[in-house]
Enzyme design. Structure first.
Site, PDB file in Angstrom:
ATOM      1  N   CYS A 183     -11.057   3.001  -0.018  1.00 23.93           N
ATOM      2  CA  CYS A 183      -9.646   3.285   0.270  1.00 23.93           C
ATOM      3  C   CYS A 183      -9.300   2.465   1.508  1.00 23.93           C
ATOM      4  O   CYS A 183     -10.055   2.477   2.498  1.00 23.93           O
ATOM      5  CB  CYS A 183      -9.452   4.776   0.542  1.00 23.93           C
ATOM      6  SG  CYS A 183      -7.815   5.184   1.222  1.00 23.93           S
ATOM      7  N   THR A 184      -8.169   1.760   1.462  1.00 19.66           N
ATOM      8  CA  THR A 184      -7.875   0.821   2.555  1.00 19.66           C
ATOM      9  C   THR A 184      -7.465   1.506   3.856  1.00 19.66           C
ATOM     10  O   THR A 184      -7.372   0.851   4.890  1.00 19.66           O
ATOM     11  CB  THR A 184      -6.790  -0.182   2.123  1.00 19.66           C
ATOM     12  OG1 THR A 184      -5.634   0.549   1.669  1.00 19.66           O
ATOM     13  CG2 THR A 184      -7.290  -1.088   1.027  1.00 19.66           C
ATOM     14  N   CYS A 242      -4.455  -1.740  -1.703  1.00 17.03           N
ATOM     15  CA  CYS A 242      -4.570  -0.304  -1.965  1.00 17.03           C
ATOM     16  C   CYS A 242      -5.471  -0.105  -3.181  1.00 17.03           C
ATOM     17  O   CYS A 242      -5.169  -0.630  -4.265  1.00 17.03           O
ATOM     18  CB  CYS A 242      -3.171   0.233  -2.249  1.00 17.03           C
ATOM     19  SG  CYS A 242      -3.128   1.973  -2.719  1.00 17.03           S
ATOM     20  N   ASN A 243      -6.554   0.619  -3.009  1.00 16.96           N
ATOM     21  CA  ASN A 243      -7.454   0.859  -4.145  1.00 16.96           C
ATOM     22  C   ASN A 243      -6.783   1.701  -5.214  1.00 16.96           C
ATOM     23  O   ASN A 243      -6.993   1.492  -6.415  1.00 16.96           O
ATOM     24  CB  ASN A 243      -8.722   1.578  -3.679  1.00 16.96           C
ATOM     25  CG  ASN A 243      -9.609   0.691  -2.850  1.00 16.96           C
ATOM     26  OD1 ASN A 243      -9.338   0.435  -1.683  1.00 16.96           O
ATOM     27  ND2 ASN A 243     -10.663   0.182  -3.461  1.00 16.96           N
ATOM     28  N   THR A 244      -5.977   2.680  -4.774  1.00 20.02           N
ATOM     29  CA  THR A 244      -5.346   3.583  -5.742  1.00 20.02           C
ATOM     30  C   THR A 244      -4.339   2.818  -6.604  1.00 20.02           C
ATOM     31  O   THR A 244      -4.329   2.963  -7.840  1.00 20.02           O
ATOM     32  CB  THR A 244      -4.650   4.748  -5.004  1.00 20.02           C
ATOM     33  OG1 THR A 244      -5.584   5.328  -4.092  1.00 20.02           O
ATOM     34  CG2 THR A 244      -4.162   5.794  -5.974  1.00 20.02           C
ATOM     35  N   TYR A 285      -0.654   8.261  -2.235  1.00 17.71           N
ATOM     36  CA  TYR A 285      -0.740   7.958  -3.667  1.00 17.71           C
ATOM     37  C   TYR A 285      -1.904   8.710  -4.317  1.00 17.71           C
ATOM     38  O   TYR A 285      -1.889   8.977  -5.515  1.00 17.71           O
ATOM     39  CB  TYR A 285      -0.987   6.457  -3.875  1.00 17.71           C
ATOM     40  CG  TYR A 285       0.223   5.544  -3.835  1.00 17.71           C
ATOM     41  CD1 TYR A 285       1.511   6.024  -3.606  1.00 17.71           C
ATOM     42  CD2 TYR A 285       0.063   4.167  -4.051  1.00 17.71           C
ATOM     43  CE1 TYR A 285       2.595   5.159  -3.577  1.00 17.71           C
ATOM     44  CE2 TYR A 285       1.143   3.298  -4.030  1.00 17.71           C
ATOM     45  CZ  TYR A 285       2.414   3.790  -3.789  1.00 17.71           C
ATOM     46  OH  TYR A 285       3.473   2.936  -3.772  1.00 17.71           O
ATOM     47  N   GLY A 286      -2.914   8.997  -3.497  1.00 14.48           N
ATOM     48  CA  GLY A 286      -4.186   9.487  -4.036  1.00 14.48           C
ATOM     49  C   GLY A 286      -4.104  10.789  -4.809  1.00 14.48           C
ATOM     50  O   GLY A 286      -4.964  11.081  -5.637  1.00 14.48           O
ATOM     51  N   ASP A 307       0.879  -1.179   0.000  1.00 14.13           N
ATOM     52  CA  ASP A 307       0.000   0.000   0.000  1.00 14.13           C
ATOM     53  C   ASP A 307       0.915   1.227   0.000  1.00 14.13           C
ATOM     54  O   ASP A 307       2.130   1.104   0.219  1.00 14.13           O
ATOM     55  CB  ASP A 307      -0.871  -0.005   1.270  1.00 14.13           C
ATOM     56  CG  ASP A 307      -1.775   1.219   1.383  1.00 14.13           C
ATOM     57  OD1 ASP A 307      -2.521   1.485   0.434  1.00 14.13           O
ATOM     58  OD2 ASP A 307      -1.728   1.919   2.418  1.00 14.13           O
ATOM     59  N   SER A 308       0.337   2.398  -0.226  1.00 11.13           N
ATOM     60  CA  SER A 308       1.123   3.633  -0.130  1.00 11.13           C
ATOM     61  C   SER A 308       1.653   3.836   1.281  1.00 11.13           C
ATOM     62  O   SER A 308       2.616   4.568   1.477  1.00 11.13           O
ATOM     63  CB  SER A 308       0.224   4.818  -0.477  1.00 11.13           C
ATOM     64  OG  SER A 308      -0.862   4.867   0.422  1.00 11.13           O
TER      65      SER A 308
HETATM   66  N1  DGL Z   1      -4.777   3.212   0.916  1.00 11.95           N
HETATM   67  C1  DGL Z   1      -4.872   3.730  -0.369  1.00 11.95           C
HETATM   68  C2  DGL Z   1      -6.088   3.324  -1.134  1.00 11.95           C
HETATM   69  O1  DGL Z   1      -6.648   2.315  -0.834  1.00 11.95           O
HETATM   70  C3  DGL Z   1      -4.144   4.950  -0.802  1.00 11.95           C
HETATM   71  C4  DGL Z   1      -4.287   6.194   0.013  1.00 11.95           C
HETATM   72  C5  DGL Z   1      -3.311   7.241  -0.496  1.00 11.95           C
HETATM   73  O2  DGL Z   1      -2.112   6.968  -0.432  1.00 11.95           O
HETATM   74  O3  DGL Z   1      -3.755   8.277  -0.978  1.00 11.95           O
HETATM   75  O4  DGL Z   1      -6.503   3.994  -2.043  1.00 11.95           O
END
Ligand code: DGL
Length: 279
Positions: A185-186, A74-76, A43-44, A11-12
């Site tokens: 988002c996780t 991580c969704n992103t 990451y977002g 994940d980020s």
């Molecule tokens: N946890 C992340 C997700 O699921 C990324 C959050 C981020 O870094 O902006 O999207």
């Protein structure tokens, strides 16, 4: 691939730990290797190209450290790179995340669902295609909860600041009629207790992390690489950021014990790490 190799996750930052927790609960005998790319969090707000580049190198790193499958926790990163990674590493099994629009569309009574995710996730083709395939006439509202990822990175899941960010994001969704909320988002499952406290009965929250754990179990079965050991699996946490704050956040988020190490980016490559220290 062998049963003894760890599951690789990334994940980020610390968000994917919500997924690790669920997998550890469902599959306690599995070893896990978790990579938090805290040098690049969040990451977002980055371009999908950058996130794809980080994801590819982290995948190489996790495979070089023995990962038997890779969970994009991580969704992103999933929005930016899941298809790409499957093409670049055709022999590797990847588990990715997509916003749970399908169950939300099935459950909503008002016909309006809210999705909480990062700007990059909303921009990606994956989100548009999930809405296309599964929204089924249901209206989908978006909210990005600015600042929340940064708070969770610090292990802050219940301060007045978190409450304020959630109130600002949730109230407009509820006012517009959303009765179902997707955590896309996780980082966000860590604030689920506060979301529930603030929204009460007004909204039903869909947290996809238990489903990701079940999917992981299914993939391990299909590949015949489920751990067969009797004792609890070992967990190793790695960060590309600073070690001490990472250790503190692991504690605040009540993560299971494990070795904690740092892996440093140099010219867009990650150097291998050895050994480990108990966190
Ligand atoms: N946890 C992340 C997700 O699921 C990324 C959050 C981020 O870094 O902006 O999207």
């Amino acid at each position: 691939m062998s049963t003894k190799q760890p599951i690789g996750l990334f994940d980020s930052g610390v968000g994917g730990l919500s997924i690790l927790k669920e997998i550890h609960t469902l599959l306690p005998a599995e070893d896990m290797l978790y990579f938090a790319d805290q040098a690049h969090v969040p990451y977002g707000s980055r371009s999908l190209e950058d996130v794809r580049m980080f994801s590819e190198e982290i995948t190489r790193f996790l495979l070089a450290h023995g990962a038997k499958i890779i969970v994009l926790a991580c969704n992103t990163a999933s929005a930016a790179s899941l298809h790409y990674l499957r093409a670049v590493f055709p022999d590797v099994r990847f588990i990715g995340m997509e916003p749970a629009i399908k169950p939300a569309a099935q459950r909503t009574k008002s016909g309006i669902v809210g999705v909480l995710a990062t700007p990059a996730t909303f921009q990606g083709e994956l989100f548009a295609s999930v809405v296309d395939r599964f929204a089924d006439g249901v209206q989908v509202l978006q909210s990005t909860l600015p600042g929340l990822v940064e708070r969770v990175e610090k292990g802050d899941v219940d301060s007045p600041q978190v409450e304020q960010i959630l109130n600002r994001g949730l109230e407009p969704l509820i006012e517009r009629g959303a009765d179902t909320l997707v955590l896309g988002c996780t980082h966000f499952p860590f604030v689920l207790p506060m979301i529930e406290a603030l929204s009460g009965e007004r909204i039903e929250v869909i947290d996809p992390s238990p489903a990701i754990a079940r999917r992981t179990q299914q993939v391990l079965r299909e590949e015949q690489v489920r751990s067969s050991i009797e004792e609890t699996g070992k967990i190793r946490y790695l960060t590309s950021g600073d070690l001490e704050p990472f250790k503190r956040t692991l504690e605040r988020l009540a993560m299971p014990a494990g070795d904690v190490d740092q892996a440093i980016w140099k010219d867009l490559h990650l150097a291998p790490v050895a050994g480990g220290s108990q966190g």
